[in-house]
Design a protein around this motif. Structure first.
Motif, PDB file in Angstrom:
ATOM      1  N   GLN A  98       0.837  -1.184   0.000  1.00 35.45           N
ATOM      2  CA  GLN A  98       0.000   0.000   0.000  1.00 35.45           C
ATOM      3  C   GLN A  98       0.875   1.238   0.000  1.00 35.45           C
ATOM      4  N   ARG A 108      -1.226   8.655  -4.014  1.00 39.23           N
ATOM      5  CA  ARG A 108      -1.714   7.356  -3.536  1.00 39.23           C
ATOM      6  C   ARG A 108      -2.666   6.735  -4.552  1.00 39.23           C
ATOM      7  N   ALA A 112      -1.594   3.197  -6.071  1.00 36.98           N
ATOM      8  CA  ALA A 112      -2.296   2.065  -5.458  1.00 36.98           C
ATOM      9  C   ALA A 112      -2.595   0.935  -6.432  1.00 36.98           C
ATOM     10  N   GLU A 434       4.447   0.642   1.749  1.00 36.31           N
ATOM     11  CA  GLU A 434       4.350  -0.088   3.003  1.00 36.31           C
ATOM     12  C   GLU A 434       3.950  -1.530   2.746  1.00 36.31           C
ATOM     13  N   GLN A 436       1.827  -4.568   3.943  1.00 39.19           N
ATOM     14  CA  GLN A 436       0.599  -4.769   4.715  1.00 39.19           C
ATOM     15  C   GLN A 436       0.385  -6.263   4.925  1.00 39.19           C
ATOM     16  N   ARG A 438      -1.915  -9.307   5.798  1.00 42.33           N
ATOM     17  CA  ARG A 438      -3.337  -9.598   5.712  1.00 42.33           C
ATOM     18  C   ARG A 438      -3.661 -11.029   6.104  1.00 42.33           C
ATOM     19  N   ARG A 478     -12.386   5.058   5.423  1.00 40.88           N
ATOM     20  CA  ARG A 478     -11.016   4.764   4.978  1.00 40.88           C
ATOM     21  C   ARG A 478     -10.260   3.965   6.043  1.00 40.88           C
ATOM     22  N   TRP A 479     -10.431   4.347   7.312  1.00 43.96           N
ATOM     23  CA  TRP A 479      -9.721   3.625   8.383  1.00 43.96           C
ATOM     24  C   TRP A 479     -10.214   2.186   8.480  1.00 43.96           C
ATOM     25  N   GLU A 482      -8.686   0.101   5.690  1.00 42.60           N
ATOM     26  CA  GLU A 482      -7.305  -0.307   5.961  1.00 42.60           C
ATOM     27  C   GLU A 482      -7.252  -1.400   7.017  1.00 42.60           C
ATOM     28  N   GLY A 485      -8.125  -4.734   5.552  1.00 38.06           N
ATOM     29  CA  GLY A 485      -7.265  -5.199   4.469  1.00 38.06           C
ATOM     30  C   GLY A 485      -7.861  -5.001   3.098  1.00 38.06           C
ATOM     31  N   ALA A 488      -6.062  -0.994  -1.682  1.00 39.65           N
ATOM     32  CA  ALA A 488      -5.973   0.465  -1.654  1.00 39.65           C
ATOM     33  C   ALA A 488      -6.644   1.111  -2.854  1.00 39.65           C
ATOM     34  N   ILE A 491     -10.208   2.449  -2.228  1.00 39.84           N
ATOM     35  CA  ILE A 491     -10.425   3.526  -1.254  1.00 39.84           C
ATOM     36  C   ILE A 491     -10.058   4.849  -1.903  1.00 39.84           C
TER      37      ILE A 491
END
Length: 533
Positions: A98, A108, A112, A434, A436, A438, A478-479, A482, A485, A488, A491
C-alpha cells in the motif's frame, strides 16, 4: 566440535581466507553444541522423523522405538498446521503493498493500482512455488526446537515460479546473531559427490586428490561449508570445500542484497542466540506421559500372560512351556505343577495420571485453543472471541515471526522479481511503499480496534444528530478499509472524497495551478546478486 579430518595448520602460520572462515564456523558450532542434546531430546519425543544431531541418520530408518505416547507428535503437527493456515495460508492473499505516508492523496491514487498488481504477482509466484510444503516443515522445527531456517533461492529461468524454497534442517545450520538481534549470520554444512560439486560449481578449481578420489569412488561425499555473513549493507556469500584431502579452498564467492537464509525463532531468552519452543516447556510432561504409557504396556503384558511358578522336581522344564490354548504341561505325581503368582495390585490410577498429562501437553502446545472447531455452527460472537483469544496467545510470537520471517521473506521476493522484470521497480521501505500483513492472525489482531470503533459509531448515532455530526464518515470508512485489508485502489483519497469549491473572482481570470512535483516511489535499484542457486 572440531572436525578431526580437517588438515592441521602449521603452528605459527597465518590462516588463509578459507581456513579463517572455517575457524569462525567451528567456533559458532562449538557455541551451538550445548543445545544439541536438548534439541535431540525434543526431536525424540515430539518429532521423531526430524534430522538427528547424532550422526547423519539413514533415510527411512525407524526412529520411534523410544516413543510410546503419540500425544506430543500429534500436537506438534496440529500447531504447525495452525501456523501455516493463520500466518501464510496457501492460495490466499496474506500480504499486500500500500502507498506509504510520504505520498499525497493524488499520488496514492496513482500508485495504489500498481502496488495491488505487484502484490498479486508476488503472491502468484509464491503460490506456484514449493513454499507451502517447505514452510510447513520449517514450522515443525520451529514448534519442536524453537528455531527454524528457510532457504529462499531464485529458480532457474523457465520454471513455473521464480522462487524456490528449502527447509534447512537445524542439524546443518549454525547461526550467528547480529548486533541488531537478528539471526543474520548463517553457516550450512552439507555433503556432495564430485558430480554434484561439478554441476553446481562448474567453474571451481578442484584439487587433484579430490578428483582422483571421486573418480575411484563415485558415491564418495565431500563436506562443503556455505556461509552467508553480513558485510555492510549487503551480505557476503562463500562456499568452502573442506574435504580433508587438501587445504580448504573456495568453490564460489559473491554478494547478496538480502540474505537467502530466513532464520526465525518462536521466542528467545535474554542472552541466548537460539530460540526456545513450546515443546521445551512441555518436555517434562511429555517424558512422563511417555514413561507412564511404557509402564502401562508392561503391566498389560503381565496381566495377559501372568507370572507363574513351578517346583523344580526334575520333570517340569519351564524353558519348554508355551502358554497357549490346548497345551498339556507334564508334572510329577504329587507336585503342584505350574501355579500362577498373584498380582500384588492394580494399575488403574495410571489412566488418571495419563489423562492429566495429555491435557497439559495439549494445553502447552495450544491444541485445545487453536485446534479445529468441533461445533458445527458458531455464532458471530463466538468467532470473534476465538479470534481475540488466538491473537492474545500468539501476539508476541506473531510479532517475532513478522519481524524475523515474513518481512525478510517478502522483501527478498520483491528484490528477485524486480530484478527479473516481473514487477515494477518499487522499494518497500515503509515511507513510499508499506508492507501490509493480511493473514488471518493479523486480521484477528485488528478486530478489537474495529469492534471498539463500531461500538463508538453506534453510540454516537443513538445520542442524536449533534453527536452524529462529530463523525467523519469518509475518514472512518477509509480507516475501516485499511483495518479490514481492503485493496488500496478501492479507497478514494482524502482530497477526492470531499472536494472543496473555491469561488473565482470575476475581474481576475483563474490561473491554472502549477503542477505539484510528485516524488517518485521508484528509488535506485539495489545491487544485482551475483551468485545463483
Amino acid at each position: 566440535m572440531p572436525d578431526p579430518t580437517a588438515p592441521k595448520r602449521r603452528r605459527g602460520a597465518e590462516p588463509s581466507e578459507p581456513e579463517a572462515l572455517l575457524d569462525r564456523y567451528r567456533a559458532a558450532r562449538e557455541r551451538r553444541s550445548v543445545w544439541e542434546s536438548h534439541w535431540q531430546e525434543c526431536y525424540d519425543h515430539a518429532l521423531p522423523n526430524g534430522r538427528p544431531f547424532r550422526g547423519t541418520g539413514t533415510p527411512g530408518e525407524r526412529r520411534v522405538d523410544r516413543l510410546f505416547d503419540g500425544t506430543a507428535p500429534d500436537a506438534v503437527e496440529q500447531l504447525a498446521a495452525s501456523l501455516l493456515s493463520e500466518l501464510t495460508p496457501p492460495w490466499s492473499r496474506w500480504f499486500g503493498f500500500q502507498p506509504g505516508p510520504a505520498l499525497t492523496g493524488a499520488e496514492r491514487d496513482r500508485v495504489a493500482p500498481m502496488l495491488d498488481r505487484a502484490a498479486g504477482i508476488v503472491q502468484a509466484h509464491v503460490d506456484r512455488s514449493n513454499f507451502a510444503v517447505e514452510v510447513h516443515q520449517a514450522f515443525l522445527d520451529l514448534v519442536t526446537v524453537g528455531t527454524a531456517s528457510l532457504l529462499m533461492e531464485e529458480a532457474a529461468p523457465g520454471s513455473p515460479s521464480s522462487l524456490r524454497f528449502t527447509a534447512v534442517p537445524l542439524a546443518e545450520a549454525v547461526l550467528e546473531e547480529g548486533p541488531d538481534g537478528r539471526l543474520d549470520g548463517t553457516f550450512r554444512r552439507s555433503e556432495a559427490t564430485l558430480a554434484q560439486i561439478l554441476h553446481r560449481f562448474p567453474a571451481a578449481e578442484l584439487p587433484g586428490e579430490l578428483r582422483e578420489r571421486g573418480a575411484e569412488e563415485p558415491d564418495a561425499r565431500f563436506p562443503l561449508v556455505e556461509a552467508v555473513l553480513p558485510d555492510g549493507a549487503a551480505y557476503r556469500w562463500a562456499v568452502v570445500l573442506d574435504s580433508g584431502l587438501a587445504d580448504p579452498s573456495w568453490l564460489a564467492q559473491g554478494r547478496f542484497a538480502q540474505s537467502p537464509f530466513v532464520n526465525f525463532r518462536w521466542l528467545k531468552a535474554p542472552g541466548e542466540t537460539y530460540g526456545r519452543s513450546p515443546v521445551m516447556k512441555a518436555l517434562p510432561d511429555i517424558k512422563t506421559a511417555n514413561k507412564v504409557v511404557e509402564l502401562v504396556l508392561k503391566n498389560a503384558s503381565i496381566a495377559v500372560t501372568g507370572i507363574w511358578q513351578a517346583d523344580d522336581d526334575g520333570v517340569l522344564n519351564p524353558a519348554t512351556i508355551r502358554l497357549v490354548p490346548g497345551t498339556i504341561i507334564p508334572k510329577a505325581v504329587g507336585s503342584a505343577g505350574l501355579t500362577p503368582l498373584a498380582n500384588p495390585g492394580r494399575f488403574d490410577v495410571s489412566q488418571l495420571v495419563l489423562d492429566d498429562l495429555r491435557g497439559r501437553i495439549r494445553h502447552a502446545l495450544l491444541v485445545d485453543r487453536l485446534g479445529p472447531i468441533e461445533q458445527a455452527r458458531m455464532t458471530a460472537t463466538e468467532v470473534m472471541e476465538r479470534s481475540a483469544e488466538m491473537a492474545r496467545l500468539l501476539g508476541a510470537t506473531y510479532g517475532r515471526l513478522q519481524a524475523e520471517m515474513l518481512t525478510p521473506l517478502l522483501l527478498r521476493a520483491v528484490a528477485i522479481l524486480r530484478r527479473r522484470g516481473e514487477i515494477p521497480d518499487i522499494a518497500v521501505d515503509g515511507r513510499l511503499v508499506e508492507l501490509q500483513h493480511r493473514s488471518p492472525l493479523a486480521q484477528a489482531q485488528a478486530q478489537r480496534d474495529v469492534q471498539a470503533t463500531l461500538r463508538w459509531l453506534d453510540t454516537a448515532r443513538k445520542l442524536g444528530p449533534e453527536a452524529a455530526a462529530t463523525v467523519d464518515a469518509a475518514a472512518t470508512a477509509r480507516w475501516l478499509g485499511e483495518a479490514f485489508g481492503v485493496p488500496a485502489k478501492l479507497i478514494r483519497a482524502e482530497e477526492d472524497a470531499a472536494p472543496a469549491i473555491k469561488p473565482v473572482p470575476v475581474s481576475t481570470p483563474a490561473a491554472a495551478p502549477a503542477p505539484t512535483p510528485v516524488p517518485s516511489p521508484l528509488p535506485t535499484p539495489l545491487p544485482v546478486e551475483t551468485p545463483h542457486g
